[in-house]
Design a protein around this motif. Structure first.
Motif, PDB file in Angstrom:
ATOM      1  N   UNK A   9     -48.080  27.934  79.368  1.00  0.00           N
ATOM      2  CA  UNK A   9     -47.275  26.451  79.043  1.00  0.00           C
ATOM      3  C   UNK A   9     -45.780  26.839  78.278  1.00  0.00           C
ATOM      4  N   UNK A  10     -45.059  25.765  78.625  1.00  0.00           N
ATOM      5  CA  UNK A  10     -43.720  25.766  77.711  1.00  0.00           C
ATOM      6  C   UNK A  10     -43.723  24.588  76.918  1.00  0.00           C
ATOM      7  N   UNK A  11     -42.981  24.826  75.887  1.00  0.00           N
ATOM      8  CA  UNK A  11     -42.737  23.578  74.787  1.00  0.00           C
ATOM      9  C   UNK A  11     -41.777  22.694  75.535  1.00  0.00           C
ATOM     10  N   UNK A  12     -41.980  21.414  75.660  1.00  0.00           N
ATOM     11  CA  UNK A  12     -41.441  20.277  76.308  1.00  0.00           C
ATOM     12  C   UNK A  12     -39.891  20.153  75.460  1.00  0.00           C
ATOM     13  N   UNK A  13     -39.970  20.436  74.133  1.00  0.00           N
ATOM     14  CA  UNK A  13     -38.602  20.485  73.544  1.00  0.00           C
ATOM     15  C   UNK A  13     -37.568  21.461  73.806  1.00  0.00           C
ATOM     16  N   UNK A  14     -38.360  22.794  73.534  1.00  0.00           N
ATOM     17  CA  UNK A  14     -37.468  24.063  73.394  1.00  0.00           C
ATOM     18  C   UNK A  14     -37.693  24.770  74.610  1.00  0.00           C
ATOM     19  N   UNK A  15     -38.681  24.585  75.407  1.00  0.00           N
ATOM     20  CA  UNK A  15     -38.922  25.480  76.622  1.00  0.00           C
ATOM     21  C   UNK A  15     -39.516  26.883  75.997  1.00  0.00           C
ATOM     22  N   UNK A  16     -39.803  26.911  74.818  1.00  0.00           N
ATOM     23  CA  UNK A  16     -40.483  28.188  74.211  1.00  0.00           C
ATOM     24  C   UNK A  16     -41.918  28.328  74.868  1.00  0.00           C
ATOM     25  N   UNK A  17     -42.406  29.710  74.998  1.00  0.00           N
ATOM     26  CA  UNK A  17     -43.925  29.667  75.428  1.00  0.00           C
ATOM     27  C   UNK A  17     -44.620  30.173  74.356  1.00  0.00           C
ATOM     28  N   UNK A  18     -44.227  29.995  73.201  1.00  0.00           N
ATOM     29  CA  UNK A  18     -44.714  30.513  71.726  1.00  0.00           C
ATOM     30  C   UNK A  18     -45.443  29.319  71.283  1.00  0.00           C
ATOM     31  N   UNK A  19     -46.727  28.945  71.923  1.00  0.00           N
ATOM     32  CA  UNK A  19     -47.380  27.840  71.559  1.00  0.00           C
ATOM     33  C   UNK A  19     -48.752  28.556  70.835  1.00  0.00           C
ATOM     34  N   UNK A  20     -49.277  27.654  70.211  1.00  0.00           N
ATOM     35  CA  UNK A  20     -50.526  27.832  69.512  1.00  0.00           C
ATOM     36  C   UNK A  20     -51.504  26.482  69.597  1.00  0.00           C
ATOM     37  N   UNK A  21     -52.879  26.837  69.669  1.00  0.00           N
ATOM     38  CA  UNK A  21     -53.807  25.560  69.518  1.00  0.00           C
ATOM     39  C   UNK A  21     -53.567  24.961  68.306  1.00  0.00           C
ATOM     40  N   UNK A  22     -53.598  23.701  67.920  1.00  0.00           N
ATOM     41  CA  UNK A  22     -53.229  23.084  66.609  1.00  0.00           C
ATOM     42  C   UNK A  22     -54.021  21.644  66.666  1.00  0.00           C
ATOM     43  N   UNK A  23     -54.538  21.252  65.588  1.00  0.00           N
ATOM     44  CA  UNK A  23     -55.441  20.194  65.290  1.00  0.00           C
ATOM     45  C   UNK A  23     -54.640  19.541  64.146  1.00  0.00           C
ATOM     46  N   UNK A  24     -53.915  18.202  64.900  1.00  0.00           N
ATOM     47  CA  UNK A  24     -53.268  17.411  63.962  1.00  0.00           C
ATOM     48  C   UNK A  24     -54.139  16.573  62.957  1.00  0.00           C
ATOM     49  N   UNK A  25     -53.862  16.398  61.767  1.00  0.00           N
ATOM     50  CA  UNK A  25     -54.447  15.290  61.003  1.00  0.00           C
ATOM     51  C   UNK A  25     -55.621  15.896  60.230  1.00  0.00           C
TER      52      UNK A  25
END
Length: 137
Positions: free
Chosen positions: A83-99
């Protein structure tokens, strides 16, 4: 004598690590699992669910748990595209729970949980969060 080698927020995470160790022939034990199952909001306050092994197996168990086996999972799933970040195209993503923090504060103030958090992925480079509806994506 048992030594705690890892702590987990949720019992299922500890069970996965325990099975991993047992598949390598290391006997492992889980402490505080039932307490956290009954009152999961106390998990961080209690130090989480503890994974324990005997003193003689500590180094080997830590080595096994520190192994990165994600390439084997990708290979078994057919080498899915990263997967790539929609904003910066980085592949440095991690699972995250917001809130999660606001939900916990509401629980403390009102005495009952209100579940308004969202599961998704967060870019480690730019901080962009994307909600994921299907946990298997």
């Amino acid at each position: 004598m048992l030594v705690t080698i890892a702590r987990f927020s949720f019992p299922y995470e500890a069970q996965i690590a325990k099975v991993r160790l047992e598949s390598e022939g290391i006997e492992a034990f889980i402490a505080d699992e039932h307490t956290i199952n009954m009152q999961w909001l106390y998990s961080d306050a209690m130090g989480g669910v503890r994974l324990q092994v005997t003193e003689t197996d500590v180094d080997e168990a830590r080595d096994i748990l520190n192994q990165d086996r994600s390439a084997l999972v990708d290979q078994a799933l057919g080498g899915r595209e990263k997967r790539k970040c929609e904003r910066c195209s980085s592949t440095n993503l991690e699972p995250f729970t917001k809130g999660k923090k606001p939900a916990f504060l509401v629980f403390l103030l009102l005495g009952m949980p209100l579940f308004f958090y969202q599961h998704g992925v967060k870019c480690k480079d730019c901080g962009h969060f994307k909600k994921i509806n299907n946990r298997r994506q």
